[in-house]
Design a protein around this motif. Structure first.
Motif, PDB file in Angstrom:
ATOM      1  N   SER A  36     -10.162  18.667 -28.770  1.00 22.35           N
ATOM      2  CA  SER A  36     -11.489  18.897 -28.176  1.00 22.35           C
ATOM      3  C   SER A  36     -12.151  20.132 -28.757  1.00 22.35           C
ATOM      4  O   SER A  36     -13.347  20.117 -29.073  1.00 22.35           O
ATOM      5  CB  SER A  36     -11.367  19.049 -26.656  1.00 22.35           C
ATOM      6  OG  SER A  36     -10.898  17.868 -26.076  1.00 22.35           O
ATOM      7  N   ARG A  37     -11.387  21.205 -28.907  1.00 18.52           N
ATOM      8  CA  ARG A  37     -11.946  22.448 -29.479  1.00 18.52           C
ATOM      9  C   ARG A  37     -12.391  22.241 -30.915  1.00 18.52           C
ATOM     10  O   ARG A  37     -13.435  22.744 -31.335  1.00 18.52           O
ATOM     11  CB  ARG A  37     -10.923  23.573 -29.411  1.00 18.52           C
ATOM     12  CG  ARG A  37     -10.812  24.219 -28.057  1.00 18.52           C
ATOM     13  CD  ARG A  37      -9.989  25.470 -28.149  1.00 18.52           C
ATOM     14  NE  ARG A  37      -8.674  25.158 -28.702  1.00 18.52           N
ATOM     15  CZ  ARG A  37      -7.533  25.325 -28.054  1.00 18.52           C
ATOM     16  NH1 ARG A  37      -7.516  25.808 -26.843  1.00 18.52           N
ATOM     17  NH2 ARG A  37      -6.397  25.013 -28.618  1.00 18.52           N
ATOM     18  N   VAL A  80     -13.399  19.445 -32.344  1.00 15.98           N
ATOM     19  CA  VAL A  80     -14.622  18.634 -32.341  1.00 15.98           C
ATOM     20  C   VAL A  80     -15.813  19.507 -31.950  1.00 15.98           C
ATOM     21  O   VAL A  80     -16.866  19.452 -32.589  1.00 15.98           O
ATOM     22  CB  VAL A  80     -14.483  17.425 -31.388  1.00 15.98           C
ATOM     23  CG1 VAL A  80     -15.826  16.760 -31.152  1.00 15.98           C
ATOM     24  CG2 VAL A  80     -13.479  16.435 -31.958  1.00 15.98           C
ATOM     25  N   GLN A  81     -15.666  20.329 -30.910  1.00 14.74           N
ATOM     26  CA  GLN A  81     -16.755  21.205 -30.472  1.00 14.74           C
ATOM     27  C   GLN A  81     -17.149  22.183 -31.572  1.00 14.74           C
ATOM     28  O   GLN A  81     -18.330  22.393 -31.824  1.00 14.74           O
ATOM     29  CB  GLN A  81     -16.351  21.995 -29.227  1.00 14.74           C
ATOM     30  CG  GLN A  81     -16.372  21.183 -27.968  1.00 14.74           C
ATOM     31  CD  GLN A  81     -15.910  21.994 -26.778  1.00 14.74           C
ATOM     32  OE1 GLN A  81     -15.126  22.942 -26.890  1.00 14.74           O
ATOM     33  NE2 GLN A  81     -16.391  21.622 -25.601  1.00 14.74           N
ATOM     34  N   GLU A  82     -16.168  22.782 -32.218  1.00 17.36           N
ATOM     35  CA  GLU A  82     -16.461  23.735 -33.290  1.00 17.36           C
ATOM     36  C   GLU A  82     -17.186  23.052 -34.444  1.00 17.36           C
ATOM     37  O   GLU A  82     -18.120  23.598 -35.011  1.00 17.36           O
ATOM     38  CB  GLU A  82     -15.191  24.395 -33.794  1.00 17.36           C
ATOM     39  CG  GLU A  82     -15.469  25.457 -34.839  1.00 17.36           C
ATOM     40  CD  GLU A  82     -14.225  26.217 -35.232  1.00 17.36           C
ATOM     41  OE1 GLU A  82     -13.946  26.247 -36.452  1.00 17.36           O
ATOM     42  OE2 GLU A  82     -13.567  26.761 -34.353  1.00 17.36           O
ATOM     43  N   GLU A 101     -19.069  20.357 -34.281  1.00 17.60           N
ATOM     44  CA  GLU A 101     -20.424  20.027 -33.846  1.00 17.60           C
ATOM     45  C   GLU A 101     -21.318  21.262 -33.866  1.00 17.60           C
ATOM     46  O   GLU A 101     -22.486  21.178 -34.241  1.00 17.60           O
ATOM     47  CB  GLU A 101     -20.395  19.410 -32.452  1.00 17.60           C
ATOM     48  CG  GLU A 101     -19.856  18.004 -32.427  1.00 17.60           C
ATOM     49  CD  GLU A 101     -19.649  17.461 -31.028  1.00 17.60           C
ATOM     50  OE1 GLU A 101     -19.794  18.223 -30.044  1.00 17.60           O
ATOM     51  OE2 GLU A 101     -19.337  16.270 -30.908  1.00 17.60           O
ATOM     52  N   THR A 102     -20.774  22.415 -33.480  1.00 26.83           N
ATOM     53  CA  THR A 102     -21.533  23.658 -33.497  1.00 26.83           C
ATOM     54  C   THR A 102     -21.907  24.031 -34.924  1.00 26.83           C
ATOM     55  O   THR A 102     -23.048  24.420 -35.189  1.00 26.83           O
ATOM     56  CB  THR A 102     -20.710  24.809 -32.866  1.00 26.83           C
ATOM     57  OG1 THR A 102     -20.370  24.436 -31.527  1.00 26.83           O
ATOM     58  CG2 THR A 102     -21.487  26.103 -32.857  1.00 26.83           C
TER      59      THR A 102
END
Length: 95
Positions: free
Chosen positions: A83-84, A86-88, A90-91
Protein backbone atom coordinates in the motif's frame (compact mmCIF):
# COMPACT_ATOMS: atom_id res chain seq x y z
CA UNK A 1 12.53 1.57 -0.57
CA UNK A 2 12.63 -1.83 -2.27
CA UNK A 3 16.07 -2.50 -0.81
CA UNK A 4 14.79 -1.97 2.72
CA UNK A 5 11.79 -4.19 1.97
CA UNK A 6 14.11 -6.91 0.66
CA UNK A 7 16.19 -6.82 3.83
CA UNK A 8 12.98 -6.99 5.90
CA UNK A 9 11.82 -10.05 3.94
CA UNK A 10 8.86 -8.29 2.31
CA UNK A 11 9.75 -9.15 -1.30
CA UNK A 12 10.13 -12.17 -3.54
CA UNK A 13 12.49 -11.82 -6.50
CA UNK A 14 12.47 -13.45 -9.90
CA UNK A 15 9.87 -15.12 -12.05
CA UNK A 16 10.04 -18.60 -10.53
CA UNK A 17 9.89 -17.43 -6.90
CA UNK A 18 7.14 -14.91 -7.63
CA UNK A 19 5.09 -17.55 -9.47
CA UNK A 20 5.29 -19.85 -6.44
CA UNK A 21 4.30 -17.05 -4.06
CA UNK A 22 1.39 -16.12 -6.35
CA UNK A 23 0.12 -19.70 -6.28
CA UNK A 24 0.18 -19.69 -2.49
CA UNK A 25 -1.63 -16.33 -2.36
CA UNK A 26 1.20 -14.43 -0.67
CA UNK A 27 1.70 -11.64 -3.25
CA UNK A 28 -0.11 -8.33 -2.65
CA UNK A 29 1.57 -6.31 -5.42
CA UNK A 30 3.67 -7.07 -8.48
CA UNK A 31 6.36 -4.58 -9.45
CA UNK A 32 7.32 -5.14 -13.08
CA UNK A 33 10.17 -3.43 -14.90
CA UNK A 34 8.97 -1.08 -17.63
CA UNK A 35 11.32 -2.76 -20.09
CA UNK A 36 10.09 -6.29 -19.30
CA UNK A 37 8.94 -8.33 -22.27
CA UNK A 38 5.30 -9.18 -22.78
CA UNK A 39 6.15 -12.77 -21.92
CA UNK A 40 7.33 -11.80 -18.44
CA UNK A 41 3.81 -11.54 -17.05
CA UNK A 42 2.50 -14.54 -18.98
CA UNK A 43 5.21 -16.71 -17.38
CA UNK A 44 3.77 -15.86 -13.96
CA UNK A 45 0.56 -17.71 -14.74
CA UNK A 46 -3.09 -16.84 -14.41
CA UNK A 47 -2.72 -15.91 -10.73
CA UNK A 48 -0.85 -12.76 -11.78
CA UNK A 49 -4.02 -11.34 -13.32
CA UNK A 50 -5.67 -11.25 -9.89
CA UNK A 51 -2.96 -9.15 -8.22
CA UNK A 52 -2.45 -5.40 -8.57
CA UNK A 53 0.69 -4.45 -10.45
CA UNK A 54 2.76 -1.41 -11.18
CA UNK A 55 5.43 -0.70 -13.76
CA UNK A 56 8.51 0.82 -12.22
CA UNK A 57 11.96 1.55 -13.58
CA UNK A 58 14.02 -0.74 -15.75
CA UNK A 59 15.31 -4.25 -15.10
CA UNK A 60 18.65 -2.77 -14.19
CA UNK A 61 17.12 -0.20 -11.81
CA UNK A 62 14.97 -2.82 -10.05
CA UNK A 63 17.99 -5.07 -9.69
CA UNK A 64 20.11 -2.31 -8.19
CA UNK A 65 17.28 -1.36 -5.81
CA UNK A 66 17.25 -4.88 -4.35
CA UNK A 67 21.00 -5.50 -4.55
CA UNK A 68 20.97 -7.90 -7.49
CA UNK A 69 21.63 -7.96 -11.20
CA UNK A 70 18.76 -7.32 -13.58
CA UNK A 71 15.35 -8.11 -12.07
CA UNK A 72 12.19 -8.23 -14.19
CA UNK A 73 9.59 -8.79 -11.49
CA UNK A 74 9.39 -8.23 -7.74
CA UNK A 75 6.55 -9.63 -5.66
CA UNK A 76 5.59 -7.68 -2.55
CA UNK A 77 4.33 -10.03 0.18
CA UNK A 78 3.61 -7.47 2.89
CA UNK A 79 0.24 -5.75 2.41
CA UNK A 80 1.18 -2.58 4.35
CA UNK A 81 4.37 -2.12 2.36
CA UNK A 82 2.47 -2.77 -0.89
CA UNK A 83 0.00 0.00 0.00
CA UNK A 84 2.80 2.44 0.87
CA UNK A 85 4.61 1.70 -2.38
CA UNK A 86 1.46 2.33 -4.43
CA UNK A 87 0.78 5.59 -2.55
CA UNK A 88 4.34 6.80 -3.03
CA UNK A 89 4.24 5.98 -6.73
CA UNK A 90 0.93 7.83 -7.15
CA UNK A 91 2.35 10.86 -5.33
CA UNK A 92 5.41 10.92 -7.60
CA UNK A 93 3.23 10.56 -10.69
CA UNK A 94 1.11 13.52 -9.56
CA UNK A 95 4.18 15.74 -9.21
Amino acid sequence: MLGIARRAGFVVLGTRAVRGALRSGRIHLLVVAKDASGNALSRLGSEARKVPRMRLGTRDMLGKAVGRGEVVVVGIIDSDFASRLVQENETQDAD
